[in-house]
Design an enzyme around this catalytic site. Structure first.
Site, PDB file in Angstrom:
ATOM      1  CB  SER A 121       6.684  -9.772  10.306  1.00  0.00           C
ATOM      2  OG  SER A 121       7.252  -9.322   9.871  1.00  0.00           O
TER       3      SER A 121
ATOM      4  CE  LYS B  29       0.115 -11.472   7.533  1.00  0.00           C
ATOM      5  NZ  LYS B  29       1.005 -10.449   6.659  1.00  0.00           N
TER       6      LYS B  29
ATOM      7  CG  HIS C 263       2.077  -9.193  11.735  1.00  0.00           C
ATOM      8  ND1 HIS C 263       2.499 -11.023  11.444  1.00  0.00           N
ATOM      9  CD2 HIS C 263       3.042  -9.340  10.700  1.00  0.00           C
ATOM     10  CE1 HIS C 263       2.381 -11.083  10.991  1.00  0.00           C
ATOM     11  NE2 HIS C 263       3.094 -10.796   9.956  1.00  0.00           N
TER      12      HIS C 263
HETATM   13  C1  PLP Z   1       1.584  -9.855   5.683  1.00  0.00           C
HETATM   14  C2  PLP Z   1       2.235  -8.647   5.882  1.00  0.00           C
HETATM   15  C3  PLP Z   1       1.555  -7.426   4.556  1.00  0.00           C
HETATM   16  C4  PLP Z   1       0.792  -8.355   3.720  1.00  0.00           C
HETATM   17  O1  PLP Z   1      -0.662  -8.935   3.868  1.00  0.00           O
HETATM   18  P1  PLP Z   1      -0.740  -9.331   2.862  1.00  0.00           P
HETATM   19  O2  PLP Z   1      -2.502  -9.187   3.265  1.00  0.00           O
HETATM   20  O3  PLP Z   1      -0.903 -10.798   3.300  1.00  0.00           O
HETATM   21  O4  PLP Z   1      -0.623  -9.178   1.324  1.00  0.00           O
HETATM   22  C5  PLP Z   1       2.230  -6.403   4.584  1.00  0.00           C
HETATM   23  N1  PLP Z   1       2.479  -5.731   5.702  1.00  0.00           N
HETATM   24  C6  PLP Z   1       2.801  -6.154   6.691  1.00  0.00           C
HETATM   25  C7  PLP Z   1       3.178  -5.915   7.617  1.00  0.00           C
HETATM   26  C8  PLP Z   1       3.033  -7.034   7.027  1.00  0.00           C
HETATM   27  O5  PLP Z   1       2.587  -8.513   8.281  1.00  0.00           O
END
Ligand code: PLP
Length: 395
Positions: free
Chosen positions: A184, A243, A212
């Site tokens: 990310s 996301k 993502h």
């Molecule tokens: C944003 C993200 C998470 C966390 O996701 P949530 O649903 O907000 O807890 C986990 N892993 C990755 C790779 C992320 O980018």
């Protein structure tokens, strides 16, 4: 007085805390801050679902019908909407089954803690998301091997090391290779085909966190596994509903036997509440929209390609991104912060990413494109970047 010292220490350490901007609008193409609309170049609502009328309607209908709260899944909290959402996710990902959690953070914790014992082995990319790192800690696994970012030669070295580890009872440990799908901070991809090949060669399990990638990569946004034509080849797939799907929640997808096991054993499911009715209804609507149409994903990619092209035309370095996450490289930490502050004055909201989120000297402005932007929105953003880039002699 140790308590007094404790609070003194907190006070000095939190002196640098800067309260975040407060958003007074929904999460669309613009974010209203202090009464002024700022171009939203920093949220992960890739498909523009956060303010989508279909999701709003689905929520209103479900709340009128079922109310708000649910319960604990194993007691009286498994709602018919939960099962519908799990079936829709499995269909979307092309897996036999799926189980939902209240976040991807929880799903990662469950995925790793439930299956790994302290004498097993985890092999992890050095830039994996914090929720994976915490999940590994929670599992108390002692054998943690970290390979260089996306470096499959190094991964193979670690697999060789792992292959000679024997458990105290003389048996072979489980080996789990775990990676983010899309990283990310840079928007680059895990080399999944080679990871799968090596996993087979050394008898390891594979886990990919596609937070993502869903709604973004692959056919109709099916995710990174589909993008690489590897459907059915990854043991454990993690997803986030926060996301591209713009709601809240996370999930594990995989073979039915594996999902049954998580249903039976995952502590994050046994001892923590299930998703509420509005969250579940909104997420279900979002997944169903993508099951029916790839239009939002197409729109997203039109915008991504346009932005990538325009940043290059202006002479910015945008790294190795293969996704809507576009790192506009600045280098110096202070310059990146100054750049972001100047953008804010031009009513463009894009956050600086600095050490320790990325290495020193690799500070950048992270721009995230979404389907909610019009061409005009994007041009305005690009114009501001061009103006400030020249002013600060970055381009
Ligand atoms: C944003 C993200 C998470 C966390 O996701 P949530 O649903 O907000 O807890 C986990 N892993 C990755 C790779 C992320 O980018």
């Amino acid at each position: 007085m140790p308590q007094l010292n404790f609070y003194k220490k907190l006070e000095s350490e939190s002196a640098s805390f800067k309260p975040p901007y407060v958003i007074e609008s929904g999460q669309g193409a613009y974010l209203k801050i202090n009464g002024i609309n700022k171009l939203n170049f920093c949220s992960s609502h890739y498909l523009g679902f956060a303010e989508d009328q279909r999701l709003k309607n689905a929520v209103c209908e479900a709340v009128q019908k079922y109310g708000v709260g649910t319960g604990y899944r194993t007691l009286a909290g498994t709602h018919t909407l939960h099962l519908e959402l799990e079936r829709a996710i499995a269909k979307f990902k092309g897996t036999e089954a799926a189980v939902i959690f209240t976040s991807a953070y929880m799903a990662n914790a469950a995925a790793i803690q439930t299956i790994l014992g302290k004498d097993d082995v985890v092999i992890s990319d050095e830039l994996n998301h914090a929720s994976i790192i915490d999940a590994v800690r929670l599992s108390q696994v002692k054998n943690k091997l970290i390979y260089k970012h996306t470096d499959t030669n190094d991964l193979e070295e670690k697999l060789k090391e792992a292959s000679i580890i024997i458990k105290p009872d003389g048996s072979k440990p489980l080996m789990l290779i775990v990676t983010d799908g899309v990283f990310s901070m840079d928007g680059d991809l895990a080399p999944l085909p080679e990871i799968v090949r090596l996993a087979k060669k050394y008898g390891a399990l594979t886990m990919v966190d596609d937070a993502h990638g869903e709604g973004v990569l692959g056919k109709g946004g099916r995710g990174i596994v589909d993008h690489f034509d590897l459907v059915g080849e990854i043991d454990i797939e993690i997803g986030s509903l926060s996301k591209a799907f713009s709601v809240i929640g996370g999930f594990i997808a995989g073979k039915k036997t594996l999902i049954d096991y998580y249903n039976l054993k995952a502590r994050q499911r046994l001892f923590s509440i299930a998703l509420t009715i509005p969250d579940t209804a909104a997420a279900l609507e979002a997944v169903n929209i993508l099951l029916e149409s790839d239009a939002p994903v197409k729109k997203l990619w039109e915008n991504v390609n346009y932005l990538q092209k325009e940043f290059k035309r202006l002479g910015f370095d945008t790294g190795n991104s293969k996704t809507p996450i576009i790192p506009v490289m600045i280098g110096d930490e202070d310059k990146a912060k100054e750049f972001s502050a100047k953008l804010f004055e031009e009513n463009v909201f894009a956050t600086p990413i600095v050490f320790p989120m990325v290495a020193k000297g690799k500070a950048r402005i992270r721009v995230i494109a979404s389907a909610s932007h019009s061409k005009n929105d994007l041009s305005k953003g690009i114009e501001a970047f061009g103006k400030i880039g020249k002013q600060m002699q970055i381009i």
